[in-house]
Design a protein around this motif. Structure first.
Motif, short mmCIF file in Angstrom:
data_model
loop_
_atom_site.label_atom_id
_atom_site.label_comp_id
_atom_site.label_asym_id
_atom_site.label_seq_id
_atom_site.Cartn_x
_atom_site.Cartn_y
_atom_site.Cartn_z
N ALA A 40 0.99 -1.05 -0.21
CA ALA A 40 -0.54 -0.23 -0.21
C ALA A 40 0.96 1.21 0.30
CB ALA A 40 -1.07 0.16 1.11
N GLN A 41 1.66 1.38 1.43
CA GLN A 41 2.26 2.46 0.70
C GLN A 41 3.70 2.52 -0.88
OE1 GLN A 41 4.98 1.34 4.19
NE2 GLN A 41 4.73 2.66 5.58
N VAL A 42 4.16 1.30 -1.45
CA VAL A 42 4.50 1.88 -2.47
C VAL A 42 3.38 2.24 -3.54
CG1 VAL A 42 5.74 0.37 -4.60
CG2 VAL A 42 6.11 -0.08 -2.18
N LEU A 43 2.20 1.72 -3.69
CA LEU A 43 1.52 2.20 -4.59
C LEU A 43 0.84 3.30 -4.38
CD1 LEU A 43 -0.87 -0.45 -4.44
CD2 LEU A 43 0.45 -0.32 -5.80
N LYS A 44 0.75 4.11 -3.03
CA LYS A 44 0.35 5.82 -2.43
C LYS A 44 2.09 6.13 -3.34
CE LYS A 44 -0.22 8.35 1.44
NZ LYS A 44 -0.52 8.84 2.75
N ALA A 45 3.08 5.64 -3.16
CA ALA A 45 4.32 6.59 -3.72
C ALA A 45 4.36 6.76 -4.96
CB ALA A 45 5.37 6.47 -2.99
N GLN A 46 3.58 5.86 -5.99
CA GLN A 46 3.78 5.70 -7.35
C GLN A 46 2.53 6.79 -7.72
OE1 GLN A 46 3.41 1.77 -7.97
NE2 GLN A 46 5.34 1.26 -8.79
N THR A 47 1.78 6.93 -7.02
CA THR A 47 1.01 7.65 -7.18
C THR A 47 1.17 8.85 -6.61
OG1 THR A 47 -1.08 6.03 -6.63
CG2 THR A 47 -2.11 8.70 -6.57
N GLY A 48 1.48 9.33 -5.78
CA GLY A 48 1.90 10.54 -5.52
C GLY A 48 3.10 11.39 -5.97
N TRP A 49 4.11 10.08 -6.84
CA TRP A 49 5.15 10.46 -8.09
C TRP A 49 4.38 11.26 -9.11
CZ3 TRP A 49 6.41 9.95 -13.17
CH2 TRP A 49 7.47 10.34 -13.55
N CYS A 50 3.45 10.37 -9.53
CA CYS A 50 2.30 10.88 -10.29
C CYS A 50 1.66 11.78 -10.58
CB CYS A 50 1.62 9.61 -11.06
SG CYS A 50 2.42 8.36 -12.15
N ASN A 51 0.88 12.45 -9.42
CA ASN A 51 0.78 13.76 -9.18
C ASN A 51 0.96 14.71 -8.95
OD1 ASN A 51 -2.33 12.00 -8.63
ND2 ASN A 51 -1.91 11.92 -6.45
N ALA A 52 2.70 14.31 -8.30
CA ALA A 52 3.65 15.55 -7.68
C ALA A 52 3.44 15.73 -9.45
CB ALA A 52 4.58 15.60 -7.56
#
Length: 191
Positions: A40-52
């Motif tokens: 879950a933390q990995v998926l959140k980090a990837q989504t955060g990277w995309c959003n950024a």
């Protein structure tokens, strides 16, 4: 006889101290230190990277490079692990002597260009991106570290989709934050 009395006295003193310690231990709170990273933390980090990346793009569209560059620097500072030293970063559209971006300055130049030390960089994050989605083929978890491999799909304002092959390695810090230690990106082989 004196040795026996001294030994008994020492034993009684130790037993009394030991009894006091066990009462103190019972009253203390249990602390669990878990540095394992989760899917879950990995998926959140990837989504955060995309959003950024999308935020940098839209900030550039509305406020120009003077607004986008500080935002990109903030994103790099919070998402990547440059504060510990070199990051293994191979951006998609780099070549020659400046293929790899082990420094924060090199990463910033790739994302927003406008750096005379990196004259070929036009600013990948400055493109008119409208969506960004990570699609994982592999996620490997090993304690505080996770490696992912798959694709990231970028869609621009005209609906054109650019697909890149992407490998990331994330590390979980003691405070729970997730940082990128390795970022390899390339266009799919067309042969």
């Amino acid at each position: 006889m004196k040795k026996f009395v001294a030994s008994v006295g020492l034993f009684v003193a130790f037993a009394s101290l030991s009894s006091s310690l066990s009462h103190a231990q019972e009253a203390s709170k249990v602390q669990i230190f878990d540095s394992n990273i989760t899917v879950a933390q990995v998926l959140k980090a990837q989504t955060g990277w995309c959003n950024a990346l999308l935020k940098i793009s839209s900030t550039y569209a509305s406020g120009g490079i003077n607004a986008a560059k500080p935002l990109a620097a903030q994103v790099i500072n919070s998402a990547y692990a440059y504060q510990y030293g070199p990051v293994a970063f191979k951006p998609t559209l780099t070549s020659g002597a400046q293929t790899f971006r082990a420094t924060k300055e090199g990463a910033l130049a790739y994302f927003v260009g406008n750096d005379p030390n990196y004259p070929s960089d036009k600013g990948f994050a400055l493109k008119d991106w409208r969506s960004c989605t990570a699609v994982n083929n592999v996620i490997q978890i090993a304690g505080p570290s996770a490696t992912t491999m798959g694709n990231v799909l970028f869609t621009d304002s005209k609906g054109v989709v650019t697909t890149v092959d992407k490998t990331w390695n994330f590390v979980r810090e003691n405070d729970g934050s997730i940082r990128i230690m390795l970022h390899h990106s390339s266009l799919p082989f067309g042969g």
